[in-house]
Design an enzyme around this catalytic site. Structure first.
Site, PDB file in Angstrom:
ATOM      1  N   LYS A 174      46.988  35.787  52.939  1.00 25.92           N
ATOM      2  CA  LYS A 174      45.901  35.072  52.272  1.00 25.92           C
ATOM      3  C   LYS A 174      45.981  35.338  50.770  1.00 25.92           C
ATOM      4  O   LYS A 174      45.541  36.373  50.284  1.00 25.92           O
ATOM      5  CB  LYS A 174      44.525  35.503  52.781  1.00 25.92           C
ATOM      6  CG  LYS A 174      43.416  34.518  52.336  1.00 25.92           C
ATOM      7  CD  LYS A 174      42.073  35.149  52.162  1.00 25.92           C
ATOM      8  CE  LYS A 174      41.891  35.796  50.820  1.00 25.92           C
ATOM      9  NZ  LYS A 174      41.837  34.831  49.677  1.00 25.92           N
ATOM     10  N   GLU A 177      42.365  32.376  46.341  1.00 21.01           N
ATOM     11  CA  GLU A 177      42.045  30.951  46.415  1.00 21.01           C
ATOM     12  C   GLU A 177      42.287  30.241  45.094  1.00 21.01           C
ATOM     13  O   GLU A 177      42.362  29.005  45.058  1.00 21.01           O
ATOM     14  CB  GLU A 177      40.588  30.756  46.853  1.00 21.01           C
ATOM     15  CG  GLU A 177      39.538  31.296  45.903  1.00 21.01           C
ATOM     16  CD  GLU A 177      39.198  32.756  46.161  1.00 21.01           C
ATOM     17  OE1 GLU A 177      38.090  33.163  45.763  1.00 21.01           O
ATOM     18  OE2 GLU A 177      40.027  33.474  46.745  1.00 21.01           O
ATOM     19  N   GLY A 227      43.317  44.266  44.838  1.00 16.71           N
ATOM     20  CA  GLY A 227      42.185  43.599  44.202  1.00 16.71           C
ATOM     21  C   GLY A 227      41.175  44.600  43.690  1.00 16.71           C
ATOM     22  O   GLY A 227      41.518  45.727  43.338  1.00 16.71           O
ATOM     23  N   GLY A 228      39.902  44.195  43.678  1.00 19.67           N
ATOM     24  CA  GLY A 228      38.853  45.000  43.080  1.00 19.67           C
ATOM     25  C   GLY A 228      38.359  46.118  43.975  1.00 19.67           C
ATOM     26  O   GLY A 228      38.475  46.071  45.208  1.00 19.67           O
ATOM     27  N   THR A 231      35.540  45.212  46.680  1.00 18.20           N
ATOM     28  CA  THR A 231      36.096  44.577  47.880  1.00 18.20           C
ATOM     29  C   THR A 231      36.908  45.574  48.690  1.00 18.20           C
ATOM     30  O   THR A 231      36.856  45.570  49.929  1.00 18.20           O
ATOM     31  CB  THR A 231      36.967  43.382  47.488  1.00 18.20           C
ATOM     32  OG1 THR A 231      36.184  42.452  46.728  1.00 18.20           O
ATOM     33  CG2 THR A 231      37.510  42.674  48.726  1.00 18.20           C
ATOM     34  N   GLY A 232      37.649  46.444  48.024  1.00 19.69           N
ATOM     35  CA  GLY A 232      38.426  47.453  48.738  1.00 19.69           C
ATOM     36  C   GLY A 232      37.559  48.363  49.575  1.00 19.69           C
ATOM     37  O   GLY A 232      37.907  48.718  50.712  1.00 19.69           O
ATOM     38  N   GLU A 249      45.341  48.728  46.886  1.00 10.56           N
ATOM     39  CA  GLU A 249      45.625  48.951  45.464  1.00 10.56           C
ATOM     40  C   GLU A 249      44.481  48.316  44.696  1.00 10.56           C
ATOM     41  O   GLU A 249      44.328  47.105  44.677  1.00 10.56           O
ATOM     42  CB  GLU A 249      46.981  48.343  45.086  1.00 10.56           C
ATOM     43  CG  GLU A 249      47.572  49.004  43.839  1.00 10.56           C
ATOM     44  CD  GLU A 249      47.302  48.236  42.573  1.00 10.56           C
ATOM     45  OE1 GLU A 249      46.172  48.346  42.062  1.00 10.56           O
ATOM     46  OE2 GLU A 249      48.215  47.537  42.094  1.00 10.56           O
ATOM     47  N   CYS A 283      46.416  45.345  36.486  1.00 10.90           N
ATOM     48  CA  CYS A 283      45.722  46.503  37.039  1.00 10.90           C
ATOM     49  C   CYS A 283      46.095  47.789  36.329  1.00 10.90           C
ATOM     50  O   CYS A 283      45.288  48.718  36.234  1.00 10.90           O
ATOM     51  CB  CYS A 283      45.991  46.618  38.537  1.00 10.90           C
ATOM     52  SG  CYS A 283      47.746  46.704  38.966  1.00 10.90           S
ATOM     53  N   GLU A 384      36.424  48.492  34.455  1.00  7.28           N
ATOM     54  CA  GLU A 384      37.445  47.521  34.052  1.00  7.28           C
ATOM     55  C   GLU A 384      36.811  46.262  33.467  1.00  7.28           C
ATOM     56  O   GLU A 384      35.817  45.763  34.003  1.00  7.28           O
ATOM     57  CB  GLU A 384      38.298  47.104  35.248  1.00  7.28           C
ATOM     58  CG  GLU A 384      39.257  48.150  35.769  1.00  7.28           C
ATOM     59  CD  GLU A 384      40.114  47.577  36.877  1.00  7.28           C
ATOM     60  OE1 GLU A 384      41.307  47.370  36.642  1.00  7.28           O
ATOM     61  OE2 GLU A 384      39.589  47.338  37.975  1.00  7.28           O
TER      62      GLU A 384
END
Length: 499
Positions: A174, A177, A227-228, A231-232, A249, A283, A384
């Site tokens: 995935k 988007e 990602g962020g 969300t992780g 990561e 990142c 960040e």
């Protein structure tokens, strides 16, 4: 180019018929219209991957044949480099020269894992008994959900899909988007090169509901996510009920430490690249300049002058040095971040606004920004921006030891631990500081280079697990111990002495 989902070896539309327009960050135009999956589509892709894994066609394919397929993908990338770079730049807005370099890196990643997987890593354990043959072997994990970000769409996907396929897994990919085009290209290339149906599936759509459905599925054995942090954390929590493996990561707030004895011209040049490459949407960006107080004024004055001269432009502008942010919405978040930093006491030295060039009005551009007078207590230092924003902190010490301690203390004062750098002409100092910094990659007198042969990943809340290197393949493998007794005999443990 295909624009649908790829499930069980076939391209198809989303069951609900939904689509999404992909917009160019450079000018806001529509560059593609693609299928938009939902949770049902994600479930069908997982089912296909589960069937393909359990049937065993790919996982029982000899490693040399799996490696050959990865080499063929690398060959195709080399042949179609310009086309793939254009697809990447259309989605991300980054300069074509940068996208071309990304494709070169992707080629190197596929080659690395193709070469690594053919090395026999079976281990024989000597148990001190000639009757026993004790072996440790590797097997694929199973069905892997690969969820990738928008800043390096194809590169980040290659870090996951190349080792996953090399190890014999099946996957559901995935991509973000916002940037699906190169994932679509790669999926088509894998199909063209003969990957069995169901081994590599592609679903397009937002994290909620598509990504969430992949993470929640009990049929998924591993989730790899880049990602962020927020969300992780959710992924870790969602994976807990089924105790599936996770590889995360999650970014960083990376210190770039400059001592007064450094090669200051080189350090200055790299300080710009560290934070403004890809408009800061990296990142591992060196978004925290931590500089010895005695050289702060001259160094930062020159850095500001050079940052103000950076030319912004679209992918095909040969004179552009940096491109837009990924979207207008993200640009607005970066602008709010800068405004909040100024409110808490940071000094705006340059940038902090959209460019005034009329040719850039329709794009998501933001000027390179330097915030001076910062401290680790500020939100702008701890969080960040994921944009072209540099914060500047200073350190000092009456002795060498005090200066090093002050620099390391600042560099480690973050919940993250992805990457960092130290600049000094003193080799012993560089070694000491590199050892003391709690970050997964440390550069000495350099910034940003990496090679597929070396592991990549973070300490602390920058993530779990490693990509690339040898460990990057191990993430997608299980270790199994097989014990064989070549001369079995009764033990008579139970039953008494009369037997």
């Amino acid at each position: 180019m295909k624009s649908g989902l790829f499930i069980d070896g076939s391209w198809e539309d989303a069951r609900a018929g939904a689509t999404r327009q992909i917009l160019s960050p450079a000018n806001g135009t529509v560059v593609a219209t693609v299928a938009e999956a939902d949770a049902e589509d994600a479930g069908r892709a997982v089912d296909a991957a589960r069937r393909a894994f359990d049937a065993g066609t790919w996982r029982h394919t000899p490693a040399a044949r799996r490696a050959a397929l990865l080499h063929r993908i690398a060959d195709r990338l080399a042949d179609e480099r310009a086309r793939v770079a254009r697809l990447e730049s259309a989605d991300t807005g980054k300069r074509l020269v940068e996208s071309g370099m990304d494709v070169d890196d992707v080629i190197a990643v596929f080659r690395h894992f193709a070469e690594l997987v053919v090395s026999d890593d079976e281990r024989v354990v000597d148990v001190g008994d000639p009757r026993i043959v004790s072996r440790v072997v590797t097997e694929p994990v199973g069905v892997c959900a690969l969820i990738t970000p928008w800043n390096y769409p194809l590169l980040q996907l290659s870090w996951k899909i190349a080792p996953a396929l090399a190890a014999g897994n099946t996957v559901v990919t995935k991509p973000s988007e916002l940037t699906p085009s190169t994932a679509i290209w790669l999926t088509g290339a894998l199909d063209d090169e003969g990957l069995p149906a169901g081994v590599a599936n592609l679903v397009l759509g937002a994290g909620d509901p598509v990504g969430a459905a992949l993470v929640d599925s009990p049929a998924v054995d591993l989730v790899s996510f880049t990602g962020g942090l927020v969300t992780g954390r959710r992924i870790m929590a969602a994976a807990a009920p089924t105790v599936k493996r996770v590889a995360l990561e999650l970014g960083g707030k990376n210190p770039n430490i400059v001592f007064a004895d450094a090669d200051l011209e080189a350090a200055l040049d790299h300080a710009l690249t560290a934070v403004f490459l890809d408009s800061g949407q990296v990142c591992s960006a060196g978004a925290r300049l931590i500089i010895e107080e005695s050289i702060h004024d001259d160094f930062v004055d020159e850095l500001v002058a050079r940052a103000e001269a950076i030319r912004l432009g679209p992918p095909d502008d040969p004179h552009a040095e940096s491109g837009p942010l990924i979207s207008a919405a993200h640009r607005d978040k970066v602008a709010a971040y800068v405004a909040a930093a100024i409110e808490e006491g940071a000094v705006l030295r340059c940038g902090g606004t959209r460019p005034d060039d009329p040719a850039l009005t329709d794009g998501a551009y933001y000027r390179p920004t330097v915030l001076d007078g910062c401290a680790t207590t500020m939100d702008c230092v701890q969080h960040e921006s994921f944009g072209p924003v540099l914060t500047v902190e200073t350190f000092a010490g009456a002795t060498r030891e005090e200066a090093e301690h002050a620099a390391v203390t600042l560099g480690n004062d973050t919940i993250y631990g992805l990457a960092g750098a130290v600049w000094t002409r003193d080799d012993d100092r560089a070694t000491r500081v590199a050892a003391a910094l709690r970050h997964g990659t440390i550069w000495i007198n350099d910034y940003h280079p990496y090679v597929p042969q070396a592991e990549w990943g973070g300490f602390k809340q920058s993530g779990v697990g490693r990509e690339l290197g040898i460990a990057g393949l191990e993430e997608y493998r299980e270790r199994k111990h097989i014990w064989r007794n070549t001369k079995p005999a009764p033990q008579h443990w139970f039953g008494g002495d009369d037997r």
